[in-house]
Design an enzyme around this catalytic site. Structure first.
Site, short mmCIF file in Angstrom:
data_model
loop_
_atom_site.label_atom_id
_atom_site.label_comp_id
_atom_site.label_asym_id
_atom_site.label_seq_id
_atom_site.Cartn_x
_atom_site.Cartn_y
_atom_site.Cartn_z
N HIS A 245 8.58 44.17 4.06
CA HIS A 245 7.80 45.63 3.98
C HIS A 245 8.13 46.10 2.53
CE1 HIS A 245 5.64 45.75 7.86
NE2 HIS A 245 6.64 44.96 8.26
N ASP A 308 12.19 45.21 10.03
CA ASP A 308 11.08 44.36 10.71
C ASP A 308 10.45 43.37 10.16
OD1 ASP A 308 10.19 46.53 9.31
OD2 ASP A 308 8.22 46.66 10.27
N GLU A 309 9.73 42.29 10.74
CA GLU A 309 8.74 41.42 10.26
C GLU A 309 9.05 40.82 9.00
OE1 GLU A 309 4.96 43.56 12.35
OE2 GLU A 309 5.49 44.63 10.65
N ASN A 310 10.38 40.41 8.88
CA ASN A 310 10.60 39.67 7.65
C ASN A 310 10.43 38.23 8.19
OD1 ASN A 310 11.65 38.15 5.38
ND2 ASN A 310 13.77 38.56 6.13
#
Ligand code: ACM
Length: 662
Positions: A245, A308-310
């Site tokens: 992000h 998150d969401e790596n």
């Protein structure tokens, strides 16, 4: 006295509209009139917090009642002949987890006494008292009650994403005010993401210069908000979302990226690959500098590092990173992210801070000093609470957001039904204690300063009750009775979740004639659960968010009433119940006639099919209910047309029409 406590009570007779509902409430018969010479008494050595909140209370009381209060400021000496509100507390509270926030309210003669251990409890008592104010034809009063109250959870949060759409200081402040009024105590400030780096860095100014379109908070503004939140009893947790992000971050410092390419601020929504390079010493040098600046701006012990969401795509594509993994025996990108997180933990510890992060940071070797923020849900094929339970069992403190994603535009009861810590959960008493509480999250891909309040309120008031009140407090009807009062009060305190609608309606009609849109919007809701903005590319961050869909909100009020009326009619098809339905149908038919008289422009043209579908369905349903035969193919075709979303809006009365027509 009648004892109303927890689950077993019926309230309507008492006109007590509290939210969150207190742990223990006794309602007496009497009530105390709000008179001009009412006094608010605080101790001599009161904190800034009490001075501020007591003064605000008097302003709000005066504004709510229209009473010209003589002493519009808190006093320190009681005049026993006057109606008085007396605040008594033992000590100044700390904005930390597990602080005592309990309070009591008692009435005796013409005195209301608010007693608490800390000033934080006193703040909650004042909010309760303001909600207790009611009126009859002649005057305003507070119902006489005896309340003993304390929160179920120590962490009652709201996250606001200011990266996808920047939210100016006044938007944040009015939302903090709303949070305090429903006893929420954690503001999680999602300050950075692919679409914006919203906090000033003096050491690395390119972050805001190249990463924010000029929309960011200065250090002074941050300090101002932290102080304002403190005065309201709210702790502020900043989030710098790394290593993923990070597009906006890398637009400023591409040399810290895992992949060599051009970076510019992301304009779409979704999950993107730009990721900080965890093997570049310069990454840690910059983060160290950044946190050295940021940490002192906040008084809370925790900094949220996202995490998150790596998906690690750019890590996989970088041979040096792959070689590093091999050398260190890191089998997965999770191992590498743990390496990154542990380095961060050490940096933050230097500045007196502990780590909080989204559940992805919970990897082997992650120290248990971190708070795990549980968010993944059924959409990812996980059962709710999965990572919360795992975190608690592994020794982490944890906070739940799965179930409280308010940007999904779901009805209030869906969030209200989510219990962060059911009594039958398979956790030991020690593990249960690690569940600190929960947070509602407002991701702002589709929320601008104009619309954001309506995406948060009033549903978050119900969520706040879930975080504060007893787990047994489940009565939906009681929630629905109170919510309109609380919603109105939130607007009185400065939120704009209803009033903004007229601004958008005037923008659509380009006139003062907005009544047809107002009526239509009360049966329309924006598309839910990421079905608006499919693929994250229908809207860019600079797209218009002033459309009819933006003026529509979850829990469309007339749709809720109509759907209830239809349920009732189907159960009990009396003439009276039919009449109620026919009244709605006539109203919507007439509304379309009014709609057609609006001066046409492209924005109106776009939504005309919505109004028309509602009118045509209303017409044939009237025919059906009054005994005229209606062709079933016509019904089918009309329902099909009306079920399609138009302009990202759905008519939330279609299932009721279907029931009536078949
Ligand atoms: C998240 O929703 N990516 C935490």
């Amino acid at each position: 006295m009648v004892l109303f406590s927890g689950f077993s009570f019926a309230q309507t007779a008492t006109s007590v509209y509290l939210m969150p509902w207190p742990q223990s409430l006794e309602v007496a018969q009497g009530h105390l009139k709000i008179v001009p010479n009412i006094q608010l008494i605080i101790p001599n050595d009161s904190s800034d917090r009490i001075q501020f909140s007591a003064t605000q209370f008097l302003r709000n009381l005066s504004n709510k009642t229209g009473v010209f209060i003589t002493n519009g400021f808190p006093l320190t000496v009681v005049d026993n002949s006057n109606t008085s509100i007396i605040i008594k507390y033992d000590r100044i509270g700390k904005l930390e987890i597990h602080e005592d926030e309990s309070y009591q309210i008692s009435f005796k003669n013409n005195q209301i006494t608010l007693t608490s251990v800390t000033d934080l409890g006193a703040l909650h008592a004042l909010e309760t008292l303001l909600q207790l104010v009611n009126n009859n034809e002649s005057y305003f009063y507070s119902q006489e009650v005896s309340i003993q109250d304390e929160p179920r959870f120590t962490w009652r949060g709201l996250m606001i994403d200011v990266a996808r759409h920047f939210q100016p200081v006044d938007v944040i402040k009015r939302n903090l005010r709303g949070m305090a009024s429903v006893k929420m105590n954690v503001f999680h400030w999602h300050l950075t993401d692919d679409q914006g780096f919203r906090i000033e860095s003096k050491l690395y100014p390119k972050l805001q210069e190249l990463g924010s379109d000029g929309l960011y908070y200065t250090h002074e503004q941050i300090k101002d908000i932290v102080k304002y939140a403190d005065n309201l009893g709210i702790m502020v947790i900043p989030e710098i979302d790394i290593p993923g992000h990070a597009t906006a971050f890398l637009a400023a410092y591409p040399e810290l990226a895992s992949k060599k390419q051009d970076y510019s601020i992301e304009r779409n929504a979704g999950i993107f690959h730009p990721t900080l390079n965890p093997i570049n010493p310069k990454t840690y040098e910059v983060l160290d500098g950044l946190f050295s600046e940021i940490a002192p701006l906040f008084t809370s012990k925790y900094v949220h590092i996202g995490g998150d969401e790596n998906e690690g795509k750019h890590w996989d594509e970088n041979p040096l990173i792959q070689a590093f993994k091999l050398k260190h025996g890191f089998k997965t990108n999770h191992d590498l992210q743990t390496y990154f997180n542990i380095k961060l933990e050490k940096i933050l510890a230097k500045y007196g801070k502990k780590i909080m992060g989204w559940e992805e940071i919970m990897t082997p070797n992650m120290p248990t000093s971190a708070i795990i923020h549980s968010w993944k849900g059924v959409n990812e094929g996980k059962k709710p609470l999965t990572s919360l339970i795992e975190a608690a069992k592994k020794g982490y403190q944890t906070v739940l957001s799965n179930g409280f994603y308010i940007d999904l535009m779901q009805p209030v009861q869906e969030h209200y039904a989510v219990n962060p810590l059911p009594s039958n959960l398979d956790l030991s008493p020690t593990e249960r204690k690690r569940v600190l509480g929960a947070e509602a999250t407002l991701w702002s891909e589709l929320a601008t300063p104009l619309t954001i309040d309506s995406r948060i309120w009033p549903r978050t008031a119900a969520i706040a009750e879930r975080f504060w009140s007893s787990e047994n407090k489940q009565d939906l009807q009681h929630l629905q009775e109170r919510l309109p009062y609380i919603s109105d009060q939130l607007e009185q305190l400065g939120l704009t979740h209803n009033s903004y609608k007229n601004v958008l309606f005037r923008n659509i009609t380009k006139s003062e004639n907005i009544a047809p849109l107002q009526i239509l919007s009360k049966v329309c809701e924006p598309l839910k659960i990421y079905t608006r903005n499919k693929g994250g590319t229908e809207y860019q961050s600079y797209s218009p968010f002033t459309l009819f869909a933006d003026a529509c909100t979850p829990d469309a009020t007339d749709a809720v009433l109509f759907n209830l009326a239809v349920e009732l009619f189907l159960k009990s098809p009396t003439e009276n119940n039919k009449k109620t339905i026919l009244k709605w149908l006539k109203k919507w038919q007439a509304n379309h006639l009014a709609f057609k008289k609006l001066t046409v422009n492209p924005l109106i043209k776009n939504i005309t099919p919505l109004s028309k579908n509602l009118a045509v369905l209303s017409e044939i349903t009237q025919q059906k209910l009054t005994g005229t035969a209606v062709d079933s193919n016509t019904i089918k075709a009309l329902l099909k047309a009306a079920t399609k979303d138009i302009q990202d809006v759905e008519l939330t009365v279609i299932s009721s029409f279907t029931k009536l027509l078949y």
